[in-house]
Design an enzyme around this catalytic site. Sequence first.
Site, PDB file in Angstrom:
ATOM      1  N   GLY A 134       0.804  -1.216   0.000  1.00 34.79           N
ATOM      2  CA  GLY A 134       0.000   0.000   0.000  1.00 34.79           C
ATOM      3  C   GLY A 134       0.835   1.263   0.000  1.00 34.79           C
TER       4      GLY A 134
ATOM      5  N   GLY B   1       5.374   4.109  -8.914  1.00 34.38           N
ATOM      6  CA  GLY B   1       6.114   2.852  -9.101  1.00 34.38           C
ATOM      7  C   GLY B   1       5.161   1.660  -9.081  1.00 34.38           C
ATOM      8  N   HIS B   2       4.249   1.662  -8.104  1.00 39.32           N
ATOM      9  CA  HIS B   2       3.251   0.586  -8.047  1.00 39.32           C
ATOM     10  C   HIS B   2       2.378   0.613  -9.305  1.00 39.32           C
ATOM     11  CE1 HIS B   2       3.902   1.383  -3.572  1.00 39.32           C
ATOM     12  NE2 HIS B   2       4.173   0.090  -3.664  1.00 39.32           N
TER      13      HIS B   2
ATOM     14  N   VAL C   9      10.816   3.058 -11.195  1.00 42.12           N
ATOM     15  CA  VAL C   9      10.301   4.396 -11.515  1.00 42.12           C
ATOM     16  C   VAL C   9      10.962   5.390 -10.557  1.00 42.12           C
ATOM     17  CG1 VAL C   9       8.237   5.836 -11.661  1.00 42.12           C
ATOM     18  CG2 VAL C   9       8.115   3.412 -12.280  1.00 42.12           C
TER      19      VAL C   9
ATOM     20  N   LYS D 267      13.234  -2.307  -8.388  1.00 41.62           N
ATOM     21  CA  LYS D 267      13.776  -1.513  -7.285  1.00 41.62           C
ATOM     22  C   LYS D 267      14.218  -2.405  -6.132  1.00 41.62           C
ATOM     23  CE  LYS D 267      12.904   1.075  -3.629  1.00 41.62           C
ATOM     24  NZ  LYS D 267      11.960   0.865  -2.564  1.00 41.62           N
ATOM     25  N   ASP D 268      13.474  -3.491  -5.897  1.00 35.44           N
ATOM     26  CA  ASP D 268      13.819  -4.431  -4.832  1.00 35.44           C
ATOM     27  C   ASP D 268      14.517  -5.638  -5.456  1.00 35.44           C
ATOM     28  OD1 ASP D 268      12.332  -3.287  -2.270  1.00 35.44           O
ATOM     29  OD2 ASP D 268      11.044  -2.968  -3.997  1.00 35.44           O
TER      30      ASP D 268
ATOM     31  N   HIS E 228       2.197   4.559  -5.116  1.00 33.55           N
ATOM     32  CA  HIS E 228       2.772   5.671  -5.878  1.00 33.55           C
ATOM     33  C   HIS E 228       2.948   5.206  -7.323  1.00 33.55           C
ATOM     34  CE1 HIS E 228       6.409   3.317  -5.461  1.00 33.55           C
ATOM     35  NE2 HIS E 228       6.382   3.437  -4.136  1.00 33.55           N
TER      36      HIS E 228
ATOM     37  N   GLN F  90       7.644  -9.713   7.828  1.00 36.06           N
ATOM     38  CA  GLN F  90       8.883  -9.274   7.187  1.00 36.06           C
ATOM     39  C   GLN F  90       9.469  -8.023   7.843  1.00 36.06           C
ATOM     40  OE1 GLN F  90       6.775  -8.819   3.359  1.00 36.06           O
ATOM     41  NE2 GLN F  90       7.964  -6.952   3.070  1.00 36.06           N
TER      42      GLN F  90
ATOM     43  N   SER G  61       9.478   5.408  -3.465  1.00 35.22           N
ATOM     44  CA  SER G  61       9.307   4.434  -2.390  1.00 35.22           C
ATOM     45  C   SER G  61       8.268   4.978  -1.419  1.00 35.22           C
ATOM     46  CB  SER G  61      10.642   4.237  -1.647  1.00 35.22           C
ATOM     47  OG  SER G  61      10.410   3.658  -0.378  1.00 35.22           O
TER      48      SER G  61
HETATM   49  P1  AMP Z   1       6.028  -2.327  -1.607  1.00 33.80           P
HETATM   50  O1  AMP Z   1       4.646  -1.753  -1.493  1.00 33.80           O
HETATM   51  O2  AMP Z   1       7.105  -1.369  -1.239  1.00 33.80           O
HETATM   52  O3  AMP Z   1       6.142  -3.682  -0.970  1.00 33.80           O
HETATM   53  O4  AMP Z   1       6.239  -2.576  -3.159  1.00 33.80           O
HETATM   54  C1  AMP Z   1       5.339  -3.369  -3.887  1.00 33.80           C
HETATM   55  C2  AMP Z   1       5.932  -3.646  -5.252  1.00 33.80           C
HETATM   56  O5  AMP Z   1       6.138  -2.409  -5.940  1.00 33.80           O
HETATM   57  C3  AMP Z   1       7.281  -4.347  -5.174  1.00 33.80           C
HETATM   58  O6  AMP Z   1       7.366  -5.323  -6.195  1.00 33.80           O
HETATM   59  C4  AMP Z   1       8.252  -3.222  -5.413  1.00 33.80           C
HETATM   60  O7  AMP Z   1       9.480  -3.635  -5.975  1.00 33.80           O
HETATM   61  C5  AMP Z   1       7.475  -2.369  -6.388  1.00 33.80           C
HETATM   62  N1  AMP Z   1       7.987  -0.995  -6.370  1.00 33.80           N
HETATM   63  C6  AMP Z   1       8.152  -0.197  -5.280  1.00 33.80           C
HETATM   64  N2  AMP Z   1       8.714   0.970  -5.655  1.00 33.80           N
HETATM   65  C7  AMP Z   1       8.931   0.905  -6.985  1.00 33.80           C
HETATM   66  C8  AMP Z   1       9.491   1.795  -7.954  1.00 33.80           C
HETATM   67  N3  AMP Z   1       9.970   2.996  -7.620  1.00 33.80           N
HETATM   68  N4  AMP Z   1       9.545   1.383  -9.243  1.00 33.80           N
HETATM   69  C9  AMP Z   1       9.069   0.152  -9.591  1.00 33.80           C
HETATM   70  N5  AMP Z   1       8.526  -0.720  -8.734  1.00 33.80           N
HETATM   71  C10 AMP Z   1       8.457  -0.354  -7.444  1.00 33.80           C
END
Ligand code: AMP
Length: 295
Positions: free
Chosen positions: A42, A47-48, A188, A161-162, A45, A72, A197
């Site tokens: 959640g 990136g998601h 992104v 990114k991860d 942004h 985690q 992030s």
């Molecule tokens: P998170 O909500 O941080 O667990 O991220 C969920 C998914 O979105 C994961 O697969 C992340 O790698 C991806 N993600 C987070 N930030 C970015 C970004 N800046 N660009 C691309 N994917 C992202």
Amino acid sequence: MTDPTRPEVIGTIADLRARLRETRQDGTGRAGPTVALVPTMGALHAGHLALVTRARELADVVVVSIFVNPLQFGAGEDLATYPRTLDADVELLARNGVDLVFAPTAAQMYPHGATETRVTAGHIGSLYDGASRPGHFDGMLTVVSKLLHIVGPDAALFGQKDAQQVFLVQRMVEELNVPVRIEVVPTVRENGGLALSSRNGYLRQDQREGARALSQGLEAAASAARTGGGGAPAALDAARAVIEAQPLVKLDYLVVVHPQTFLPVGDDYRGPARMLVAALVGTTRLIDNAPLDLS
Ligand code: AMP
């Protein structure tokens, strides 16, 4: 000709799966709609949303999960304060063509408390981010595995990114024969290069500007790798010089890994590689990575 009195003997996983697919289709030859899963925590942004856009290209139905996975997070990490913006997230997903949002409670996912059964990330799970966050990758793989079983998607999407997460998920899917296609989406970034992030919201304006040193360091490393012929040591020096010049950024680790093994490359290694970086900006931990062509 198959003999109906005898079982069919199949020796490969691919053949078995193809045979079962035919059986389930019951001779109609019509497959159902395809499903793509985008696992997130959640605070969504752009990136998601890049993952969502790719998911819509890949499948008929897009499921986004929103779950801040307690398994985690380590003691002293930001589980309690991690941004939770479900209403705004659902609104954003509605505007971006998402069909289903799965937003379970922790009690729904872990009705008996933390699971006794875990997926372990192995040696690579104990390095880099895993060294700073013991148990993090076991918790991540366990919840990803649960989500894959719950949703049963044809494809699941993860952000580059991860990078360590991507490597470990791909390896889990391969080693445990999970029937899903893993799709990786490029990082992104903001205009200044900072990778988007959910944790960037913790940063003050001056910290946010200082945090650009991470992507700038990666860029310096990539250009040193292209031009200098000095292998990983030269790339590491170039990145470290940029990052350590920024007083608001405290380096946690900086490493060059082999794309296939994810282990650090030797000084003499030449070929494709990936640089990984993590740093503290104030109390906020940020990570980033970029490909390197060590020539
Ligand atoms: P998170 O909500 O941080 O667990 O991220 C969920 C998914 O979105 C994961 O697969 C992340 O790698 C991806 N993600 C987070 N930030 C970015 C970004 N800046 N660009 C691309 N994917 C992202």
